[in-house]
Structures are given as C-alpha cells and as structure tokens.
Scaffold this motif. Structure first.
Motif, short mmCIF file in Angstrom:
data_model
loop_
_atom_site.label_atom_id
_atom_site.label_comp_id
_atom_site.label_asym_id
_atom_site.label_seq_id
_atom_site.Cartn_x
_atom_site.Cartn_y
_atom_site.Cartn_z
N LEU A 213 38.68 53.33 -23.99
CA LEU A 213 37.32 53.70 -23.22
C LEU A 213 36.10 54.36 -23.79
O LEU A 213 35.14 54.58 -23.60
CB LEU A 213 37.51 53.97 -21.69
N ASP A 214 36.45 55.80 -24.74
CA ASP A 214 35.58 56.86 -25.32
C ASP A 214 35.88 56.68 -26.45
O ASP A 214 34.46 55.86 -26.72
CB ASP A 214 35.95 58.09 -24.77
N LYS A 215 36.85 56.69 -27.55
CA LYS A 215 36.55 56.24 -28.52
C LYS A 215 37.43 56.17 -29.41
O LYS A 215 38.70 56.66 -28.65
CB LYS A 215 35.87 57.88 -29.35
N MET A 216 38.03 56.03 -30.86
CA MET A 216 38.96 54.81 -31.43
C MET A 216 39.50 57.51 -32.01
O MET A 216 38.89 57.74 -31.83
CB MET A 216 38.64 54.81 -33.33
N ARG A 217 40.89 57.15 -32.06
CA ARG A 217 41.68 58.45 -32.26
C ARG A 217 43.05 58.24 -33.10
O ARG A 217 43.19 56.83 -33.16
CB ARG A 217 42.47 58.72 -31.04
N GLY A 218 43.14 59.25 -33.48
CA GLY A 218 43.78 58.81 -34.53
C GLY A 218 45.26 58.40 -34.63
O GLY A 218 45.82 59.39 -33.75
N PRO A 219 46.41 58.69 -35.46
CA PRO A 219 48.18 58.79 -35.48
C PRO A 219 48.82 59.89 -34.51
O PRO A 219 49.57 59.24 -34.03
CB PRO A 219 48.58 58.60 -36.61
N GLU A 220 48.17 61.24 -34.81
CA GLU A 220 48.66 62.01 -34.65
C GLU A 220 48.95 62.29 -32.93
O GLU A 220 49.61 63.05 -31.99
CB GLU A 220 47.96 63.48 -34.78
N GLN A 221 47.63 61.44 -32.22
CA GLN A 221 48.25 61.40 -30.51
C GLN A 221 49.24 60.60 -29.89
O GLN A 221 49.48 60.74 -28.50
CB GLN A 221 47.31 60.65 -30.37
N ILE A 222 49.41 59.71 -31.42
CA ILE A 222 50.87 59.02 -31.07
C ILE A 222 52.26 60.41 -31.21
O ILE A 222 53.42 59.93 -31.11
CB ILE A 222 51.29 57.76 -31.77
N ALA A 223 52.03 60.38 -32.81
CA ALA A 223 53.11 61.77 -32.41
C ALA A 223 53.17 62.21 -31.86
O ALA A 223 54.85 63.07 -32.01
CB ALA A 223 52.10 61.85 -34.26
N SER A 224 52.62 63.01 -30.77
CA SER A 224 52.92 64.33 -29.84
C SER A 224 53.31 63.37 -29.00
O SER A 224 55.00 64.22 -28.15
CB SER A 224 51.66 65.22 -29.32
N ALA A 225 52.93 62.19 -28.74
CA ALA A 225 54.19 61.07 -27.68
C ALA A 225 55.71 61.14 -27.92
O ALA A 225 56.17 61.35 -27.06
CB ALA A 225 53.07 60.51 -26.89
N VAL A 226 55.75 60.40 -29.29
CA VAL A 226 56.63 60.84 -30.19
C VAL A 226 57.85 62.07 -29.82
O VAL A 226 59.08 61.80 -29.72
CB VAL A 226 56.82 60.09 -31.26
N ALA A 227 56.67 62.97 -30.01
CA ALA A 227 57.85 64.32 -30.07
C ALA A 227 58.28 64.46 -28.89
O ALA A 227 59.44 65.20 -28.50
CB ALA A 227 57.05 65.46 -30.84
N TYR A 228 57.51 64.35 -27.69
CA TYR A 228 57.41 64.79 -26.39
C TYR A 228 58.84 63.88 -25.57
O TYR A 228 59.79 64.63 -24.89
CB TYR A 228 56.89 64.26 -25.62
#
Ligand SMILES: NC(=O)c1ccc[n+]([C@@H]2O[C@H](COP(=O)([O-])OP(=O)(O)OC[C@H]3O[C@@H](n4cnc5c(N)ncnc54)[C@H](O)[C@@H]3O)[C@@H](O)[C@H]2O)c1
Length: 250
Positions: A213-228
């Motif tokens: 909805l707002d802007k594209m973001r990078g793979p670190e956003q997914i890395a933090s979810a996997v780490a959690y």
C-alpha cells in the motif's frame, strides 16, 4: 542485537540471494551456527563470507533442493558437521511471470519441483533431527497463494501447497514438540523481481494486487519475521501464516 540463536544450528536454503541471504545474515548476528544451502555457488560464497565476518560458524553446501539425493546429502552433511538441526528455514524458490494460457507443462513441473517438492524433501528429511532437538521449521509462502496474483499460476499453486503442507506438519508434530510456520511475503525488492515483465496484452491495473500500500521494502523485513518464528519468542506459535506485505490488498 539479541542472541536468540546462540547454540542453535540453523539449516537455511536459498542463502545466495535476496531473502535467504538477508535471513542468514540476520541469524548470524543473532548468534546462530549456520548450514547454508544454494544452487548458486558464487552467491553462496559471498553470504558465507559475510556471516563468518560477523562471527558465525558456517557450513557451505552447494545443492539442489529439488533433487532427493542432493537433499539427503545436505541433511547428512549438516548433521555430520554440527551433530544437530534446531531450525530449518526453507527459503529457496523460483518465480516466473506468464500468461496462464502460455504456461507449459515444463514451466509447471519446474516451479512445483523446486518450490513445493524441494520444501517437502527438506522438511521430510530434517524432521527426525528436529524431533530430537525439539526444533522448528519456517517455510516461505507468498501472498500469491492468499489473495490471487495474476500471471503466476504455478508459483501461486506451489506456495499454496507449501502452506497446506506446513499446517499439516504443524498438526502432525505439534504434540511431539516440533513447530512449523510460514511467512507470506508480498512484493519484496530482491533479484527474483528481475523476472518481472508484464505479459503481452496483460492489464497493468492488476498490478495493484501485488504491490504494497505504501512503498516497496527490502528482504530484511522478511528476515526479521523468519527470525521471530524460528526463535523461542514464537514458542507458542505453530501452524500460522505470517503475512509481511505492506498491506497488499490481495
Ligand atoms: N521477493 C519477493 O517479492 C517474494 C515474495 C513472496 C515470496 N518470496 C519467496 O521468498 C523466497 C526467496 O526469494 P527471493 O526474493 O529472495 O529470490 P532470489 O531469487 O533472490 O533468491 C532465491 C534463491 O533460491 C535459490 N534457488 C533456486 N532454486 C534452487 C534450488 N533448486 N536449490 C537450491 N537453491 C535454489 C537461488 O539460487 C537464489 O539464491 C522464495 O521462496 C520466493 O518465492 C519472494
């Protein structure tokens, strides 16, 4: 940085690029011991180097997750080296954008073979070790399997399959102490997006189904979810699909 993965052995596929690389780097900073897998040896070398630079012990494994014998070797090498597997992160995957009518059986078999069969083989062969360690699995789904993405039918089907399989694993092994969850990213800036080309005659308005909805973001956003999900912070989370998509309308 927290040390949630100190004394944990994490086996991670897709480590040569994008989300797999960002996740490996994140877990290295959180103290993980890593077995990193990819079919792309050069990219893998770079990730291995970065993770070692942040102090992680790393085993580098060039392999093809769609091959049963290669997966058997990956698991055997990891256990021979580290004696255990605590967390399995299945991140490797491939994507193609095509008009559904032009999708060949070969396209279909290739994408299902890597994404779905590859994830299946890794989960099946790692499970005895995860039962021993009371570990967990984080699989990579996609919003493509949740709300309908255009031009990615085999990919969407493979991700829906991964999700269904993951919920099955969660239920089958939850009582035995093994968790299994999925992350469903929306569009994330990684090299996999290089494949994007609007198919001839396609309606560009359908793109809004894919975009945040707002802007594209990078793979670190997914890395933090996997780490959690892979950490003890998520000890009570089993059989979930965590959307990380910037509020995609899908
Ligand atoms: N980037 C996105 O927008 C997005 C969105 C939703 C889901 N995903 C999923 O996230 C995962 C990672 O994607 P990414 O964006 O980092 O892509 P990427 O292309 O940057 O990385 C994928 C990695 O998987 C590896 N790989 C491919 N086939 C393999 C095989 N047979 N055996 C071993 N390794 C293999 C590739 O070499 C590559 O290093 C994929 O499962 C993808 O479907 C990505």
């Amino acid at each position: 940085m927290m040390e949630r993965f100190a004394n944990k052995v994490v086996l991670l596929t897709g480590a040569a690029s994008g989300i797999g690389r960002a996740t490996a780097e994140r877990l290295a900073l959180e103290g993980a011991t890593l077995a990193l897998v990819d079919i792309n040896a050069d990219g893998l070398d770079q990730t291995v180097q970065t993770c070692r630079d942040s102090g992680a012990e790393v085993l580098s494994l060039v392999g093809d997750i769609s091959s049963e014998s290669s997966v058997a070797e990956i698991i055997e090498s990891t256990v021979n080296e580290f004696g255990r597997i605590d967390v399995l992160c299945n991140i490797a995957g491939i994507l193609q954008f095509k008009d559904f009518r032009l999708t060949t059986l070969d396209d279909w078999n290739k994408i299902i073979g890597v994404n779905l069969t590859g994830t299946f083989l890794m989960c099946r062969d790692a499970l005895p070790h995860l039962l021993e360690s009371q570990g967990n699995i984080v699989n990579m789904s996609s919003t493509a399997s949740l709300g309908g993405h255009p031009w990615t039918a085999p990919y969407s089907a493979s991700k829906g399959g991964i999700q269904a399989m993951s919920l099955g694993i969660a239920v089958e092994f939850g009582k035995m102490g093994v968790r299994c969850n999925c992350v469903a990213p929306g569009s994330i800036l990684t090299p996999i997006q290089d494949a994007f080309e609007l198919p001839e005659g396609a309606d560009p308005k359908l793109l809004h189904r894919i975009m945040p909805l707002d802007k594209m973001r990078g793979p670190e956003q997914i890395a933090s979810a996997v780490a959690y999900l892979g950490s003890d912070d998520a000890a009570h989370v089993n059989g979930t699909v965590l959307k990380v998509d910037g509020g995609t309308l899908a």
